[in-house]
Every structure is written in structure tokens, then in C-alpha cells.
Design a protein around this motif. Structure first.
Motif, PDB file in Angstrom:
ATOM      1  N   ALA A 138       8.255 -11.401   5.060  1.00  0.00           N
ATOM      2  CA  ALA A 138       7.464 -12.358   4.292  1.00  0.00           C
ATOM      3  C   ALA A 138       7.468 -11.971   2.821  1.00  0.00           C
ATOM      4  CB  ALA A 138       6.024 -12.391   4.810  1.00  0.00           C
ATOM      5  N   THR A 139       7.265 -12.951   1.967  1.00  0.00           N
ATOM      6  CA  THR A 139       7.119 -12.657   0.544  1.00  0.00           C
ATOM      7  C   THR A 139       5.866 -11.823   0.304  1.00  0.00           C
ATOM      8  OG1 THR A 139       8.316 -14.657  -0.092  1.00  0.00           O
ATOM      9  CG2 THR A 139       6.856 -13.703  -1.741  1.00  0.00           C
ATOM     10  N   ALA A 140       4.831 -12.040   1.113  1.00  0.00           N
ATOM     11  CA  ALA A 140       3.616 -11.233   0.990  1.00  0.00           C
ATOM     12  C   ALA A 140       3.908  -9.751   1.212  1.00  0.00           C
ATOM     13  CB  ALA A 140       2.566 -11.718   1.984  1.00  0.00           C
ATOM     14  N   GLU A 141       4.847  -9.457   2.085  1.00  0.00           N
ATOM     15  CA  GLU A 141       5.255  -8.068   2.303  1.00  0.00           C
ATOM     16  C   GLU A 141       5.879  -7.506   1.029  1.00  0.00           C
ATOM     17  OE1 GLU A 141       8.528  -5.632   5.079  1.00  0.00           O
ATOM     18  OE2 GLU A 141       8.052  -7.729   5.502  1.00  0.00           O
ATOM     19  N   LEU A 142       6.691  -8.318   0.351  1.00  0.00           N
ATOM     20  CA  LEU A 142       7.327  -7.880  -0.889  1.00  0.00           C
ATOM     21  C   LEU A 142       6.302  -7.678  -2.003  1.00  0.00           C
ATOM     22  CD1 LEU A 142      10.511 -10.172  -0.888  1.00  0.00           C
ATOM     23  CD2 LEU A 142      10.422  -7.704  -0.450  1.00  0.00           C
ATOM     24  N   ILE A 143       5.273  -8.524  -2.029  1.00  0.00           N
ATOM     25  CA  ILE A 143       4.215  -8.359  -3.033  1.00  0.00           C
ATOM     26  C   ILE A 143       3.510  -7.019  -2.822  1.00  0.00           C
ATOM     27  CG2 ILE A 143       2.003  -9.228  -3.892  1.00  0.00           C
ATOM     28  CD1 ILE A 143       4.418 -10.915  -4.732  1.00  0.00           C
ATOM     29  N   TYR A 144       3.210  -6.698  -1.562  1.00  0.00           N
ATOM     30  CA  TYR A 144       2.594  -5.403  -1.273  1.00  0.00           C
ATOM     31  C   TYR A 144       3.532  -4.273  -1.717  1.00  0.00           C
ATOM     32  CZ  TYR A 144       0.796  -1.289   0.965  1.00  0.00           C
ATOM     33  OH  TYR A 144       0.330  -0.010   1.171  1.00  0.00           O
ATOM     34  N   ASP A 145       4.812  -4.392  -1.379  1.00  0.00           N
ATOM     35  CA  ASP A 145       5.775  -3.352  -1.742  1.00  0.00           C
ATOM     36  C   ASP A 145       5.844  -3.173  -3.256  1.00  0.00           C
ATOM     37  OD1 ASP A 145       6.417  -2.846   0.894  1.00  0.00           O
ATOM     38  OD2 ASP A 145       8.219  -4.104   0.895  1.00  0.00           O
ATOM     39  N   LEU A 146       5.788  -4.282  -3.991  1.00  0.00           N
ATOM     40  CA  LEU A 146       5.849  -4.210  -5.450  1.00  0.00           C
ATOM     41  C   LEU A 146       4.627  -3.473  -6.008  1.00  0.00           C
ATOM     42  CD1 LEU A 146       7.094  -4.937  -8.171  1.00  0.00           C
ATOM     43  CD2 LEU A 146       5.940  -7.164  -8.020  1.00  0.00           C
ATOM     44  N   ILE A 147       3.445  -3.825  -5.511  1.00  0.00           N
ATOM     45  CA  ILE A 147       2.224  -3.145  -5.963  1.00  0.00           C
ATOM     46  C   ILE A 147       2.303  -1.652  -5.644  1.00  0.00           C
ATOM     47  CG2 ILE A 147      -0.277  -2.979  -5.615  1.00  0.00           C
ATOM     48  CD1 ILE A 147      -0.251  -6.024  -5.092  1.00  0.00           C
ATOM     49  N   LEU A 155      -5.761  -0.802  -6.368  1.00  0.00           N
ATOM     50  CA  LEU A 155      -6.304  -2.062  -6.881  1.00  0.00           C
ATOM     51  C   LEU A 155      -6.385  -3.148  -5.814  1.00  0.00           C
ATOM     52  CD1 LEU A 155      -4.552  -2.385 -10.373  1.00  0.00           C
ATOM     53  CD2 LEU A 155      -6.813  -1.460  -9.839  1.00  0.00           C
ATOM     54  N   ILE A 156      -5.817  -2.913  -4.652  1.00  0.00           N
ATOM     55  CA  ILE A 156      -5.815  -3.945  -3.601  1.00  0.00           C
ATOM     56  C   ILE A 156      -7.214  -4.087  -3.019  1.00  0.00           C
ATOM     57  CG2 ILE A 156      -4.885  -4.644  -1.368  1.00  0.00           C
ATOM     58  CD1 ILE A 156      -2.311  -3.193  -2.058  1.00  0.00           C
ATOM     59  N   SER A 157      -7.805  -5.244  -3.231  1.00  0.00           N
ATOM     60  CA  SER A 157      -9.148  -5.527  -2.737  1.00  0.00           C
ATOM     61  C   SER A 157      -9.079  -6.112  -1.333  1.00  0.00           C
ATOM     62  CB  SER A 157      -9.836  -6.532  -3.665  1.00  0.00           C
ATOM     63  OG  SER A 157      -9.163  -7.793  -3.593  1.00  0.00           O
ATOM     64  N   LYS A 158     -10.229  -6.272  -0.721  1.00  0.00           N
ATOM     65  CA  LYS A 158     -10.316  -6.903   0.600  1.00  0.00           C
ATOM     66  C   LYS A 158      -9.740  -8.325   0.556  1.00  0.00           C
ATOM     67  CE  LYS A 158     -13.810  -8.699   3.853  1.00  0.00           C
ATOM     68  NZ  LYS A 158     -13.215  -8.247   5.115  1.00  0.00           N
ATOM     69  N   ASP A 159     -10.077  -9.080  -0.478  1.00  0.00           N
ATOM     70  CA  ASP A 159      -9.590 -10.458  -0.584  1.00  0.00           C
ATOM     71  C   ASP A 159      -8.078 -10.506  -0.738  1.00  0.00           C
ATOM     72  OD1 ASP A 159     -12.141 -11.744  -0.446  1.00  0.00           O
ATOM     73  OD2 ASP A 159     -12.509 -11.145  -2.517  1.00  0.00           O
ATOM     74  N   MET A 160      -7.532  -9.629  -1.582  1.00  0.00           N
ATOM     75  CA  MET A 160      -6.076  -9.551  -1.725  1.00  0.00           C
ATOM     76  C   MET A 160      -5.431  -9.172  -0.416  1.00  0.00           C
ATOM     77  SD  MET A 160      -5.772  -7.523  -5.349  1.00  0.00           S
ATOM     78  CE  MET A 160      -4.045  -7.128  -5.054  1.00  0.00           C
ATOM     79  N   ALA A 161      -5.996  -8.178   0.252  1.00  0.00           N
ATOM     80  CA  ALA A 161      -5.429  -7.688   1.512  1.00  0.00           C
ATOM     81  C   ALA A 161      -5.388  -8.797   2.554  1.00  0.00           C
ATOM     82  CB  ALA A 161      -6.245  -6.500   2.024  1.00  0.00           C
ATOM     83  N   GLU A 162      -6.438  -9.612   2.619  1.00  0.00           N
ATOM     84  CA  GLU A 162      -6.476 -10.674   3.625  1.00  0.00           C
ATOM     85  C   GLU A 162      -5.491 -11.791   3.309  1.00  0.00           C
ATOM     86  OE1 GLU A 162     -10.869 -10.064   5.593  1.00  0.00           O
ATOM     87  OE2 GLU A 162     -10.662 -11.638   4.072  1.00  0.00           O
ATOM     88  N   ALA A 163      -5.308 -12.107   2.035  1.00  0.00           N
ATOM     89  CA  ALA A 163      -4.319 -13.120   1.654  1.00  0.00           C
ATOM     90  C   ALA A 163      -2.906 -12.660   2.014  1.00  0.00           C
ATOM     91  CB  ALA A 163      -4.418 -13.423   0.164  1.00  0.00           C
ATOM     92  N   LEU A 164      -2.600 -11.401   1.703  1.00  0.00           N
ATOM     93  CA  LEU A 164      -1.269 -10.865   2.022  1.00  0.00           C
ATOM     94  C   LEU A 164      -1.072 -10.726   3.528  1.00  0.00           C
ATOM     95  CD1 LEU A 164      -0.921  -8.132  -0.761  1.00  0.00           C
ATOM     96  CD2 LEU A 164       0.007 -10.456  -0.754  1.00  0.00           C
ATOM     97  N   TYR A 165      -2.114 -10.302   4.227  1.00  0.00           N
ATOM     98  CA  TYR A 165      -2.035 -10.168   5.674  1.00  0.00           C
ATOM     99  C   TYR A 165      -1.742 -11.528   6.318  1.00  0.00           C
ATOM    100  CZ  TYR A 165      -3.296  -8.947  10.486  1.00  0.00           C
ATOM    101  OH  TYR A 165      -3.270  -8.746  11.850  1.00  0.00           O
ATOM    102  N   ALA A 166      -2.387 -12.578   5.832  1.00  0.00           N
ATOM    103  CA  ALA A 166      -2.160 -13.921   6.379  1.00  0.00           C
ATOM    104  C   ALA A 166      -0.697 -14.334   6.231  1.00  0.00           C
ATOM    105  CB  ALA A 166      -3.070 -14.937   5.684  1.00  0.00           C
ATOM    106  N   GLY A 167      -0.107 -14.018   5.074  1.00  0.00           N
ATOM    107  CA  GLY A 167       1.293 -14.362   4.857  1.00  0.00           C
ATOM    108  C   GLY A 167       2.219 -13.655   5.814  1.00  0.00           C
TER     109      GLY A 167
END
Length: 342
Positions: A138-147, A155-167
Motif C-alpha cells: 500500500a502507499t500508506a506502507e510507503l508513507i510509514y517507511d518514508l517517515i 511524530l506519528i500520532s494515534k490519528d496518523m497511525a489509524e489512517a495509515l493502518y486503514a490504507g
């Protein structure tokens, strides 16, 4: 990420940033966009997410949803101005600028730095920076990898984590597709450590159906599903009248094609939907048969090897006829015994 150090320098000072993604965004498109937006805001940037079209109601729980600008809902002028003024445009979860409809020309014309982050096949060469891998689920996986590469996991908050997890959850089919790798589980585990509530996200995405959507599903399965056992193929053909009858909303047909593919022995599945101006098509396959190649060659589409999309300017009936005729060209490939993991 190519030229990571140069990218670090680019985002080291506040910039005007636009993030965009493909039309009719799914959970990965919106989740990666809003997750990245929240991260960049924490880094001091002025960030706007612009989507070409609306998206499903079951995605509106994500933080930042209320600030998303939907281009084709009367926001064309504002969107164009934001793109014109942007220092950086991030293009997420699409490999071709055609996938963002009218925004494509605006992004092309923009005199700013462009960043592509995506996992689809054959990306266009338009970006100054590119983080692209078909190995990513998923692109969300790549966003996590980039961070992670930037050293900013803190800097990854609960809200960010849930958005990326959903992807990641949705693009792996609830962790049941072959793209569910060890890295996927590791990333999702770390997102849970950051506060992502896996049960909540699953409930919000999969279990908030309207009664009309469920009735439509039953109707589609009983009245609009055709199985061609001799070719290990199944397809849905959904008319405009069908959509109107069940008051279909954006997102109500998402995942429908997977029901066709779930039939025992089926190797190739399609969902053809009459959207009045064009017939939109989703393709799914298992094993060695390439849905991407089929979509790209015959229906102006593409995507992943086993999951792709396309379109047809013919009528729905003519599109179905074309699809069935084309299947004969692939008879040898499709009629062979299924090998799910080829």
C-alpha cells in the motif's frame, strides 16, 4: 526514496504543500494522504489535501477529512490557485496523471517540486522525487517507511497511525492477499504501538454499511452475476438503473468484484458499471493471469498484476460483449486448472 538527503533539505523549511490522490479515493489513497498531511503539518508546513472527486462515507472518520478540498464539487478555482501557489505537490497512490482527472493538467503545468509516492506498475516520469515500489502492499506502507527513513517515527500520532493502518488493511484485503508480507505485519504492529485501534478501524471501514448497500449487494449477487466456468471467469454488469434503484452512493460498489473472484475455481473476475458517461471496470485475478496486462491492453487501464481498473466508452451491453469476446483470446490461460500462488 531517491535522493533522500536532497528531499530532507527540501522539507527542512516550511513550504506550501498540496497533496493529491486518485479519483474516488479508497482507504489507501485517503489514509496515506491524510497521514502524510498530518506529518508535514507537524514539521511546520502549510498543507492542503485536494481530491479529484468525493469518496465513501466510511472514510470520513479520518483526522483531517473536514479540511479536504474536493475539486469537482465547485472547488475548481480554489484548487487551481492552491496548486499554482504550491512549493511542493505530493502525488499519492497513482502512477498516471490521468488518474486525477482535471487536476492532471494543473499538476503538469505547476512550476514547483513534484513528489510521487506509489506502488502501482509503470509510473509516469513526471516527478522530481520518487518513492515507488511494487513490493509495497500500500502507499500508506510507503508513507510509514518514508517517515521512518527521515527518523521521525516519534511524530506519528494515534490519528496518523489509524489512517495509515486503514490504507494497509484494505489494500491487503484484510491481510489475506499475497502482498501481505512480513514487513506489512511489522509496520502494522508499530502503528498499533503508536495507538492505532485495529478493531475500531476495521469496524469503521467494513461494518458501517447502509441498508441500501446491503440490499444492492444481494441484488447484484442474485441478478447481475454471470459465471463462465469453462473460462474460470465471473463478472458483474451493473446498469445506471441498478444504481438508482438502490440509491447507490460513492463506495457502495467497492469490493463487489471480489465476490466474483471468491467463487471456487474462478481465476479472473470483472465488475462493469455504467456511470452514464463511461463504463468503469474493475478487474481481479489470481495466480499468474495478469489483470493489469488485460486492463492496459484492452480497456485503457492498469494497476497491479492481480488488481487493475479500466474504462470503456461503449455502452454497458457492448462493453460486456467486448469483454466476453476478448476472453476467447485468453482461453488457454484461463481454462487451465487454477494455481492460486503461481
Amino acid at each position: 526514496m531517491q535522493n533522500l538527503e536532497a528531499f530532507k533539505t527540501l522539507i527542512s523549511t516550511p513550504k506550501k504543500v498540496v497533496i493529491t490522490t486518485h479519483h474516488k479515493p479508497d482507504a489507501d489513497a485517503l489514509g496515506s494522504s491524510l497521514g502524510l498531511a498530518e506529518y508535514l503539518k507537524m514539521k511546520g508546513h502549510d498543507v492542503t489535501v485536494i481530491t479529484p472527486t468525493d469518496y465513501a462515507d466510511f472514510l470520513t472518520w479520518m483526522k483531517g477529512n473536514d479540511q479536504v478540498i474536493v475539486y469537482d464539487e465547485g472547488n475548481e478555482e480554489e484548487s487551481c490557485q492552491l496548486i499554482k501557489e504550491a512549493d511542493i505537490i505530493f502525488c499519492l497512490d497513482f502512477s498516471s496523471l490521468q488518474r486525477i482527472n482535471g487536476l492532471g493538467d494543473k499538476v503538469t503545468e505547476a512550476q514547483c517540486v513534484k513528489v510521487l509516492i506509489d506502488h502501482h506498475l509503470e509510473p509516469e516520469d513526471f516527478a522530481d522525487f520518487q518513492m515507488w515500489s511494487t513490493d509495497a502492499a500500500a502507499t500508506a506502507e510507503l508513507i510509514y517507511d518514508l517517515i521512518h527513513m527521515l527518523g521521525d517515527e516519534s511524530l506519528i500520532s494515534k490519528d496518523m497511525a489509524e489512517a495509515l493502518y486503514a490504507g494497509i488493511m484494505t489494500d491487503t484485503g484484510g491481510f489475506k492477499h499475497s502482498n501481505t508480507t512480513r514487513h506489512v505485519f511489522r509496520v502494522c504492529g508499530e502503528l498499533v504501538d503508536k495507538g492505532a485501534d485495529a478493531a475500531k478501524v476495521s469496524k469503521l471501514v467494513y461494518d458501517t454499511n447502509s441498508l441500501d448497500k446491503l440490499k444492492f449487494l444481494g441484488y447484484a449477487l442474485s441478478e447481475r452475476l454471470t459465471v463462465m466456468p469453462e473460462l474460470n471467469t465471473a463478472y458483474f454488469a451493473i446498469s445506471t438503473e441498478d444504481l438508482e434503484q438502490f440509491r447507490s452512493r460513492t463506495g457502495d460498489t467497492e469490493g463487489l468484484v471480489n465476490y466474483a473472484l471468491s467463487i471456487e475455481g474462478i481465476k479472473f473476475a470483472a465488475l462493469m458499471i455504467d456511470r452514464t458517461d463511461v463504463v468503469k471496470i474493475s478487474f481481479r485475478s489470481v495466480g499468474g493471469f495478469s489483470a493489469n496486462e488485460f486492463a492496459r491492453k484492452h480497456f485503457e487501464g492498469g494497476g497491479h498484476k492481480n488488481a487493475a481498473g479500466g474504462k470503456s466508452d461503449l455502452s454497458l451491453e457492448e462493453t460486456v460483449d467486448k469483454f466476453k469476446q476478448l476472453l476467447n483470446e485468453y482461453k488457454n490461460e484461463l481454462s487451465n486448472p487454477i494455481n492460486t500462488y503461481a
